[in-house]
Design a protein around this motif. Sequence first.
Motif, PDB file in Angstrom:
ATOM      1  N   MET A  21       0.847  -1.267  -0.014  1.00 27.46           N
ATOM      2  CA  MET A  21      -0.065  -0.072   0.014  1.00 27.46           C
ATOM      3  C   MET A  21       1.170   1.231   0.071  1.00 27.46           C
ATOM      4  O   MET A  21       0.495   2.085  -0.757  1.00 27.46           O
ATOM      5  CB  MET A  21      -1.094   0.098   1.237  1.00 27.46           C
ATOM      6  CG  MET A  21      -1.982  -0.924   1.079  1.00 27.46           C
ATOM      7  SD  MET A  21      -3.221  -0.767  -0.330  1.00 27.46           S
ATOM      8  CE  MET A  21      -3.592   1.147   0.185  1.00 27.46           C
ATOM      9  N   GLU A  22       2.035   1.278   0.680  1.00 25.83           N
ATOM     10  CA  GLU A  22       2.864   2.479   0.741  1.00 25.83           C
ATOM     11  C   GLU A  22       3.425   2.780  -0.605  1.00 25.83           C
ATOM     12  O   GLU A  22       3.611   3.774  -1.087  1.00 25.83           O
ATOM     13  CB  GLU A  22       3.922   1.973   1.795  1.00 25.83           C
ATOM     14  CG  GLU A  22       4.850   3.097   1.982  1.00 25.83           C
ATOM     15  CD  GLU A  22       4.499   3.927   2.976  1.00 25.83           C
ATOM     16  OE1 GLU A  22       5.095   5.285   3.183  1.00 25.83           O
ATOM     17  OE2 GLU A  22       3.559   3.920   3.692  1.00 25.83           O
ATOM     18  N   VAL A  29       0.971   9.669  -5.286  1.00 22.88           N
ATOM     19  CA  VAL A  29       0.592  10.733  -4.236  1.00 22.88           C
ATOM     20  C   VAL A  29       1.879  11.577  -3.854  1.00 22.88           C
ATOM     21  O   VAL A  29       2.670  10.715  -3.205  1.00 22.88           O
ATOM     22  CB  VAL A  29      -0.371  10.487  -3.296  1.00 22.88           C
ATOM     23  CG1 VAL A  29      -0.600  11.720  -2.437  1.00 22.88           C
ATOM     24  CG2 VAL A  29      -1.617  10.137  -3.820  1.00 22.88           C
ATOM     25  N   ASP A  30       2.184  12.829  -3.814  1.00 20.05           N
ATOM     26  CA  ASP A  30       3.145  13.605  -3.071  1.00 20.05           C
ATOM     27  C   ASP A  30       2.628  13.962  -2.051  1.00 20.05           C
ATOM     28  O   ASP A  30       1.510  14.809  -2.076  1.00 20.05           O
ATOM     29  CB  ASP A  30       3.826  14.418  -3.949  1.00 20.05           C
ATOM     30  CG  ASP A  30       5.049  15.022  -3.447  1.00 20.05           C
ATOM     31  OD1 ASP A  30       5.375  14.331  -2.461  1.00 20.05           O
ATOM     32  OD2 ASP A  30       5.438  16.403  -4.020  1.00 20.05           O
ATOM     33  N   ALA A  51       4.315   7.743   9.279  1.00 18.88           N
ATOM     34  CA  ALA A  51       3.067   7.645   9.811  1.00 18.88           C
ATOM     35  C   ALA A  51       1.969   6.971   8.940  1.00 18.88           C
ATOM     36  O   ALA A  51       1.491   6.148   9.495  1.00 18.88           O
ATOM     37  CB  ALA A  51       2.742   9.036  10.120  1.00 18.88           C
ATOM     38  N   ALA A  52       2.127   7.187   7.540  1.00 24.12           N
ATOM     39  CA  ALA A  52       1.301   6.588   6.775  1.00 24.12           C
ATOM     40  C   ALA A  52       1.591   5.067   6.750  1.00 24.12           C
ATOM     41  O   ALA A  52       0.574   4.305   6.524  1.00 24.12           O
ATOM     42  CB  ALA A  52       1.299   7.293   5.177  1.00 24.12           C
ATOM     43  N   PHE A  53       2.635   4.512   6.783  1.00 27.78           N
ATOM     44  CA  PHE A  53       3.020   3.423   6.757  1.00 27.78           C
ATOM     45  C   PHE A  53       2.301   2.535   8.131  1.00 27.78           C
ATOM     46  O   PHE A  53       1.797   1.452   7.894  1.00 27.78           O
ATOM     47  CB  PHE A  53       4.431   2.893   6.555  1.00 27.78           C
ATOM     48  CG  PHE A  53       4.800   1.494   6.966  1.00 27.78           C
ATOM     49  CD1 PHE A  53       4.622   0.521   5.878  1.00 27.78           C
ATOM     50  CD2 PHE A  53       5.262   1.029   8.188  1.00 27.78           C
ATOM     51  CE1 PHE A  53       5.105  -0.782   6.274  1.00 27.78           C
ATOM     52  CE2 PHE A  53       5.710  -0.334   8.471  1.00 27.78           C
ATOM     53  CZ  PHE A  53       5.544  -1.276   7.375  1.00 27.78           C
ATOM     54  N   ALA A  60      -4.312  -2.974   8.029  1.00 24.62           N
ATOM     55  CA  ALA A  60      -4.379  -4.231   7.531  1.00 24.62           C
ATOM     56  C   ALA A  60      -4.378  -5.285   8.623  1.00 24.62           C
ATOM     57  O   ALA A  60      -4.874  -6.573   8.466  1.00 24.62           O
ATOM     58  CB  ALA A  60      -3.230  -4.568   6.690  1.00 24.62           C
ATOM     59  N   ALA A  61      -3.547  -4.874   9.700  1.00 21.96           N
ATOM     60  CA  ALA A  61      -3.822  -5.916  11.058  1.00 21.96           C
ATOM     61  C   ALA A  61      -4.974  -6.127  11.322  1.00 21.96           C
ATOM     62  O   ALA A  61      -5.344  -7.298  12.057  1.00 21.96           O
ATOM     63  CB  ALA A  61      -2.624  -5.408  12.044  1.00 21.96           C
ATOM     64  N   ALA A  62      -5.773  -5.020  11.557  1.00 23.07           N
ATOM     65  CA  ALA A  62      -7.136  -5.258  12.120  1.00 23.07           C
ATOM     66  C   ALA A  62      -8.055  -6.016  11.186  1.00 23.07           C
ATOM     67  O   ALA A  62      -9.025  -6.815  11.728  1.00 23.07           O
ATOM     68  CB  ALA A  62      -8.061  -3.647  12.122  1.00 23.07           C
ATOM     69  N   SER A  63      -8.069  -5.825   9.772  1.00 28.36           N
ATOM     70  CA  SER A  63      -8.571  -6.713   9.054  1.00 28.36           C
ATOM     71  C   SER A  63      -8.145  -8.034   9.074  1.00 28.36           C
ATOM     72  O   SER A  63      -9.045  -9.126   9.249  1.00 28.36           O
ATOM     73  CB  SER A  63      -8.303  -6.414   7.627  1.00 28.36           C
ATOM     74  OG  SER A  63      -9.000  -7.271   6.587  1.00 28.36           O
TER      75      SER A  63
END
Length: 88
Positions: A21-22, A29-30, A51-53, A60-63
Amino acid sequence: MNGLRQLAGVLWPSFLVACCMEVLVFALVDPVNTFCGADALRMSRQGIYTAAFFVFWLMAAASSACTALLARPSVADLSDAPLQTPSQ
């Protein structure tokens, strides 16, 4: 040991998804050119990436954790199963 194995089974695939995803998001996107509240926190581009990672990894861990929770057999299924003896 089963709990540790299940935790690893949730965190490792979610880590790989967060990596993908990162790459996908920040290839398009910049973060400096978008308004995401980082200006108020005075975050650098690398700080936004970091932070985004972790946000991607948490989602993803919650899913994965929900999937692991729903995939477990119920107590009723376990009590109805006949006892199996090892074959010789």
